[in-house]
Design a protein around this motif. Sequence first.
Motif, PDB file in Angstrom:
ATOM      1  N   LEU A  65       0.811  -1.202   0.000  1.00 39.02           N
ATOM      2  CA  LEU A  65       0.000   0.000   0.000  1.00 39.02           C
ATOM      3  C   LEU A  65       0.855   1.267   0.000  1.00 39.02           C
ATOM      4  CD1 LEU A  65      -2.548  -0.928   2.839  1.00 39.02           C
ATOM      5  CD2 LEU A  65      -2.776  -1.380   0.374  1.00 39.02           C
ATOM      6  N   PHE A  66       0.274   2.333  -0.506  1.00 39.99           N
ATOM      7  CA  PHE A  66       0.777   3.665  -0.173  1.00 39.99           C
ATOM      8  C   PHE A  66       0.198   3.969   1.209  1.00 39.99           C
ATOM      9  CE2 PHE A  66       1.278   3.778  -4.769  1.00 39.99           C
ATOM     10  CZ  PHE A  66       2.505   4.416  -4.907  1.00 39.99           C
ATOM     11  N   HIS A  67       1.039   3.805   2.224  1.00 38.16           N
ATOM     12  CA  HIS A  67       0.520   3.819   3.589  1.00 38.16           C
ATOM     13  C   HIS A  67       0.587   5.184   4.270  1.00 38.16           C
ATOM     14  CE1 HIS A  67       4.893   3.130   4.201  1.00 38.16           C
ATOM     15  NE2 HIS A  67       4.708   3.901   5.257  1.00 38.16           N
ATOM     16  N   ARG A  68       1.261   6.158   3.637  1.00 41.01           N
ATOM     17  CA  ARG A  68       1.383   7.499   4.232  1.00 41.01           C
ATOM     18  C   ARG A  68       1.306   8.532   3.116  1.00 41.01           C
ATOM     19  NH1 ARG A  68       6.432  10.490   6.066  1.00 41.01           N
ATOM     20  NH2 ARG A  68       5.726  12.069   7.553  1.00 41.01           N
ATOM     21  N   ILE A  69       0.345   9.432   3.213  1.00 39.44           N
ATOM     22  CA  ILE A  69       0.177  10.457   2.188  1.00 39.44           C
ATOM     23  C   ILE A  69      -0.027  11.804   2.868  1.00 39.44           C
ATOM     24  CG2 ILE A  69      -0.752   8.846   0.476  1.00 39.44           C
ATOM     25  CD1 ILE A  69      -3.541   9.948   1.100  1.00 39.44           C
ATOM     26  N   ASP A 195      -0.627  13.333  -7.653  1.00 38.06           N
ATOM     27  CA  ASP A 195      -1.580  14.330  -7.165  1.00 38.06           C
ATOM     28  C   ASP A 195      -2.876  13.675  -6.702  1.00 38.06           C
ATOM     29  OD1 ASP A 195       0.179  16.429  -7.815  1.00 38.06           O
ATOM     30  OD2 ASP A 195      -0.597  16.541  -9.862  1.00 38.06           O
ATOM     31  N   SER A 196      -3.356  12.697  -7.464  1.00 41.48           N
ATOM     32  CA  SER A 196      -4.613  12.019  -7.115  1.00 41.48           C
ATOM     33  C   SER A 196      -4.487  11.254  -5.810  1.00 41.48           C
ATOM     34  CB  SER A 196      -5.029  11.067  -8.239  1.00 41.48           C
ATOM     35  OG  SER A 196      -5.310  11.774  -9.426  1.00 41.48           O
ATOM     36  N   ILE A 197      -3.365  10.563  -5.626  1.00 39.04           N
ATOM     37  CA  ILE A 197      -3.156   9.798  -4.397  1.00 39.04           C
ATOM     38  C   ILE A 197      -3.020  10.734  -3.200  1.00 39.04           C
ATOM     39  CG2 ILE A 197      -1.547   8.270  -3.179  1.00 39.04           C
ATOM     40  CD1 ILE A 197      -0.952   6.952  -5.888  1.00 39.04           C
ATOM     41  N   PRO A 201      -8.580  11.275   1.330  1.00 39.41           N
ATOM     42  CA  PRO A 201      -8.781  11.424   2.780  1.00 39.41           C
ATOM     43  C   PRO A 201      -7.853  10.495   3.557  1.00 39.41           C
ATOM     44  CG  PRO A 201     -10.884  11.237   1.627  1.00 39.41           C
ATOM     45  CD  PRO A 201      -9.826  10.907   0.623  1.00 39.41           C
ATOM     46  N   ARG A 202      -7.333  10.973   4.677  1.00 39.98           N
ATOM     47  CA  ARG A 202      -6.398  10.200   5.487  1.00 39.98           C
ATOM     48  C   ARG A 202      -6.737  10.339   6.961  1.00 39.98           C
ATOM     49  NH1 ARG A 202      -3.765  15.017   4.050  1.00 39.98           N
ATOM     50  NH2 ARG A 202      -2.618  16.029   5.742  1.00 39.98           N
ATOM     51  N   ASP A 203      -6.220   9.408   7.763  1.00 41.73           N
ATOM     52  CA  ASP A 203      -6.479   9.458   9.201  1.00 41.73           C
ATOM     53  C   ASP A 203      -5.415  10.293   9.910  1.00 41.73           C
ATOM     54  OD1 ASP A 203      -4.216   7.842   9.475  1.00 41.73           O
ATOM     55  OD2 ASP A 203      -5.356   6.002   9.781  1.00 41.73           O
ATOM     56  N   GLU A 204      -5.429  10.264  11.228  1.00 40.58           N
ATOM     57  CA  GLU A 204      -4.508  11.101  12.000  1.00 40.58           C
ATOM     58  C   GLU A 204      -3.055  10.653  11.860  1.00 40.58           C
ATOM     59  OE1 GLU A 204      -6.002   7.737  14.523  1.00 40.58           O
ATOM     60  OE2 GLU A 204      -6.904   9.258  13.203  1.00 40.58           O
ATOM     61  N   ARG A 205      -2.824   9.427  11.368  1.00 40.39           N
ATOM     62  CA  ARG A 205      -1.459   8.942  11.115  1.00 40.39           C
ATOM     63  C   ARG A 205      -1.052   9.152   9.653  1.00 40.39           C
ATOM     64  NH1 ARG A 205      -3.578   4.283  13.905  1.00 40.39           N
ATOM     65  NH2 ARG A 205      -2.903   4.184  16.079  1.00 40.39           N
ATOM     66  N   ASN A 206      -1.883   9.817   8.896  1.00 39.45           N
ATOM     67  CA  ASN A 206      -1.666  10.079   7.465  1.00 39.45           C
ATOM     68  C   ASN A 206      -1.786   8.830   6.608  1.00 39.45           C
ATOM     69  OD1 ASN A 206      -1.166  12.926   7.747  1.00 39.45           O
ATOM     70  ND2 ASN A 206       0.850  12.397   8.570  1.00 39.45           N
ATOM     71  N   THR A 210      -8.996   4.822   2.662  1.00 37.03           N
ATOM     72  CA  THR A 210      -9.254   3.709   1.750  1.00 37.03           C
ATOM     73  C   THR A 210      -7.920   3.238   1.210  1.00 37.03           C
ATOM     74  OG1 THR A 210     -11.415   4.616   1.101  1.00 37.03           O
ATOM     75  CG2 THR A 210     -10.414   2.977  -0.370  1.00 37.03           C
ATOM     76  N   ASP A 211      -7.653   1.953   1.294  1.00 37.36           N
ATOM     77  CA  ASP A 211      -6.350   1.412   0.878  1.00 37.36           C
ATOM     78  C   ASP A 211      -6.045   1.742  -0.581  1.00 37.36           C
ATOM     79  OD1 ASP A 211      -5.942   0.368   3.374  1.00 37.36           O
ATOM     80  OD2 ASP A 211      -6.411  -1.713   2.820  1.00 37.36           O
ATOM     81  N   ILE A 212      -4.795   2.117  -0.820  1.00 35.04           N
ATOM     82  CA  ILE A 212      -4.311   2.411  -2.167  1.00 35.04           C
ATOM     83  C   ILE A 212      -3.195   1.424  -2.479  1.00 35.04           C
ATOM     84  CG2 ILE A 212      -3.316   4.142  -3.698  1.00 35.04           C
ATOM     85  CD1 ILE A 212      -4.465   6.283  -1.800  1.00 35.04           C
TER      86      ILE A 212
END
Length: 236
Positions: A65-69, A195-197, A201-206, A210-212
């Motif tokens: 995953l892209f786990h941090r954005i 840019d799209s990724i 929306p992200r949580d407090e940990r970035n 929704t999994d990417i």
Amino acid sequence: MRSYCLLVCCLLSLGATAQNRKKKDYLVSVTTDYGPMTLVLYDQTPKHKANFIKLVDQHFYDGLLFHRIIESFMVQGGDPESRTAVAGASLGNGDVGYTIPAEFVPSLFHKKGVLAAARDNNPAKASSGCQFYIVQGRVWDDAGLQKQIERIKSNQGHVPTPEQQQVYKTLGGTPHLDGNYTVFGQVIDGLSVVDSIAKQPRDERNRPKTDIHMRMDGNWVRKKKISKKYGYSYQQ
């Protein structure tokens, strides 16, 4: 005499293979839930390039995953623990059991679209063996860029050249990372995917809510074909 001829033929064949390889480069195709990207890896960072090729060839990144954005900053992936992570779990600590020595090259800087190696706070600034990020960044005005340069100086990083500063003021990037994280490649097609990724929306940990997912494939392609198709210029 026959053995000698065979040896000469083998040496000539190896030489031809090596010469042919110099005319090619390794293209990385990244498939994501928001579209495809194409990456090249820099020859000026050979340790990082060889390691990334090895992992792509092993299909290490498939299903991760892209786990941090962080919008206007970067998108990060490559944590092996993300493959089976449950929703909302904290990610970013997975690794492959080794690091790569830093390869800081002043001509390689954090402009938008570059591929760079993530790392922890180790004093040698050695890179993670698998985690990476792709820069989105932002476009800087003179005042903002000057603040970034002061931050770079305080972190003992690389102050961008006037030419690099102009890139930061037009294309954009994240200058405060220069000289502190290894840049080892760049996106040459599909930059809008970053840019799209980044805007999801992200949580407090970035972590994206929704999994990417990602998948990577690599192929050796003639440099002339890469330049013609993607407009990428190789440094001489």
